[in-house]
Design a protein around this motif. Structure first.
Motif, mmCIF file in Angstrom:
data_model
loop_
_atom_site.group_PDB
_atom_site.id
_atom_site.type_symbol
_atom_site.label_atom_id
_atom_site.label_comp_id
_atom_site.label_asym_id
_atom_site.label_seq_id
_atom_site.Cartn_x
_atom_site.Cartn_y
_atom_site.Cartn_z
ATOM 1 N N GLU A 61 31.810 2.322 32.921
ATOM 2 C CA GLU A 61 30.440 2.810 32.709
ATOM 3 C C GLU A 61 30.450 4.288 32.336
ATOM 4 O O GLU A 61 29.807 4.697 31.373
ATOM 5 C CB GLU A 61 29.612 2.583 33.985
ATOM 6 N N ILE A 62 31.203 5.107 33.063
ATOM 7 C CA ILE A 62 31.212 6.546 32.779
ATOM 8 C C ILE A 62 31.946 6.841 31.478
ATOM 9 O O ILE A 62 31.542 7.739 30.730
ATOM 10 C CB ILE A 62 31.768 7.368 33.973
ATOM 11 N N ILE A 63 32.980 6.090 31.174
ATOM 12 C CA ILE A 63 33.674 6.275 29.893
ATOM 13 C C ILE A 63 32.706 6.023 28.745
ATOM 14 O O ILE A 63 32.595 6.811 27.808
ATOM 15 C CB ILE A 63 34.910 5.345 29.794
ATOM 16 N N TYR A 64 31.981 4.922 28.822
ATOM 17 C CA TYR A 64 31.007 4.571 27.794
ATOM 18 C C TYR A 64 29.951 5.666 27.655
ATOM 19 O O TYR A 64 29.639 6.120 26.550
ATOM 20 C CB TYR A 64 30.355 3.233 28.145
ATOM 21 N N LYS A 65 29.395 6.114 28.782
ATOM 22 C CA LYS A 65 28.343 7.129 28.743
ATOM 23 C C LYS A 65 28.849 8.458 28.185
ATOM 24 O O LYS A 65 28.152 9.114 27.406
ATOM 25 C CB LYS A 65 27.753 7.340 30.142
ATOM 26 N N LEU A 66 30.059 8.844 28.568
ATOM 27 C CA LEU A 66 30.609 10.107 28.061
ATOM 28 C C LEU A 66 30.908 10.035 26.570
ATOM 29 O O LEU A 66 30.675 11.004 25.838
ATOM 30 C CB LEU A 66 31.866 10.493 28.853
ATOM 31 N N ILE A 67 31.396 8.905 26.103
ATOM 32 C CA ILE A 67 31.647 8.742 24.666
ATOM 33 C C ILE A 67 30.323 8.763 23.907
ATOM 34 O O ILE A 67 30.216 9.390 22.848
ATOM 35 C CB ILE A 67 32.457 7.453 24.378
ATOM 36 N N GLU A 68 29.298 8.105 24.452
ATOM 37 C CA GLU A 68 27.972 8.117 23.823
ATOM 38 C C GLU A 68 27.436 9.546 23.714
ATOM 39 O O GLU A 68 26.841 9.921 22.710
ATOM 40 C CB GLU A 68 26.983 7.261 24.621
ATOM 41 N N LYS A 69 27.643 10.319 24.769
ATOM 42 C CA LYS A 69 27.106 11.680 24.831
ATOM 43 C C LYS A 69 27.925 12.674 24.008
ATOM 44 O O LYS A 69 27.365 13.508 23.299
ATOM 45 C CB LYS A 69 27.062 12.138 26.293
ATOM 46 N N ASN A 70 29.240 12.585 24.108
ATOM 47 C CA ASN A 70 30.115 13.615 23.534
ATOM 48 C C ASN A 70 30.988 13.140 22.374
ATOM 49 O O ASN A 70 31.770 13.920 21.853
ATOM 50 C CB ASN A 70 31.028 14.172 24.629
ATOM 51 N N ASN A 71 30.907 11.867 22.039
ATOM 52 C CA ASN A 71 31.749 11.253 20.997
ATOM 53 C C ASN A 71 33.220 11.176 21.372
ATOM 54 O O ASN A 71 34.028 10.732 20.571
ATOM 55 C CB ASN A 71 31.597 11.970 19.653
ATOM 56 N N SER A 72 33.576 11.639 22.558
ATOM 57 C CA SER A 72 34.955 11.523 23.022
ATOM 58 C C SER A 72 34.959 11.693 24.532
ATOM 59 O O SER A 72 33.968 12.121 25.125
ATOM 60 C CB SER A 72 35.845 12.597 22.382
ATOM 61 N N VAL A 73 36.082 11.366 25.127
ATOM 62 C CA VAL A 73 36.210 11.514 26.575
ATOM 63 C C VAL A 73 37.665 11.809 26.916
ATOM 64 O O VAL A 73 38.577 11.278 26.295
ATOM 65 C CB VAL A 73 35.697 10.260 27.328
ATOM 66 N N LYS A 74 37.823 12.682 27.877
ATOM 67 C CA LYS A 74 39.153 13.028 28.384
ATOM 68 C C LYS A 74 39.202 12.651 29.858
ATOM 69 O O LYS A 74 38.169 12.558 30.526
ATOM 70 C CB LYS A 74 39.398 14.531 28.242
ATOM 71 N N ALA A 75 40.410 12.490 30.364
ATOM 72 C CA ALA A 75 40.584 12.123 31.773
ATOM 73 C C ALA A 75 39.917 13.142 32.689
ATOM 74 O O ALA A 75 39.304 12.775 33.693
ATOM 75 C CB ALA A 75 42.067 11.978 32.093
ATOM 76 N N ILE A 76 39.992 14.416 32.350
ATOM 77 C CA ILE A 76 39.388 15.451 33.195
ATOM 78 C C ILE A 76 37.869 15.287 33.268
ATOM 79 O O ILE A 76 37.255 15.532 34.304
ATOM 80 C CB ILE A 76 39.780 16.878 32.722
#
Length: 131
Positions: free
Chosen positions: A14-29
């Motif tokens: 869920e958080i991976i999806y939301k972060l990608i939606e918001k920022n177009n990318s996601v890092k482990a940090i």
């Protein structure tokens, strides 16, 4: 390959999806900060999600969500939103209380009960719009 997700893995997808939606990318940090967990916990979860085919993850690569991962994330988000709406709009709970309870219950509620809650909420809101 078992696609069933634990409560913890549902939170991660869920958080991976939301972060990608918001920022177009996601890092482990980013995941670590959002979920308030250790980097080691994030790495372990990412490996499990990768093994289930829900994300593409390599130690130094960008984290990418697969089509199956997007579907799983949207299902968790929809469950969460349905429960939140019930608590907030039907029961009149505070946003904080609605959020907290939706987060807890989204992982254990059966599909049948969730559908009943969604139908009840829809009927309740439609009825109260008329008045």
């Amino acid at each position: 390959m078992d696609k069933k997700l634990t409560s913890s893995l549902e939170d991660y997808i869920e958080i991976i999806y939301k972060l990608i939606e918001k920022n177009n990318s996601v890092k482990a940090i980013d995941i670590s900060k959002a979920l308030k967990v250790s980097r080691a916990s994030v790495t372990e979860a990412l490996k499990k999600l990768n093994d289930k085919g829900l994300i593409n993850y390599g130690r130094y690569d960008a984290i990418r969500i697969t089509e199956e991962g997007e579907t799983a994330a949207r299902e968790v988000i929809e469950k969460h939103q349905c429960l939140y709406n019930f608590f907030a709009k039907v029961l009149g709970a505070t946003p904080e209380e609605s959020e907290e309870n939706a987060c807890k219950i989204e992982h254990i509620v059966s599909e049948d009960i969730l559908n009943r809650i969604a139908n009840f909420t829809d009927n309740y809101l439609n009825e109260h719009k008329k008045n």
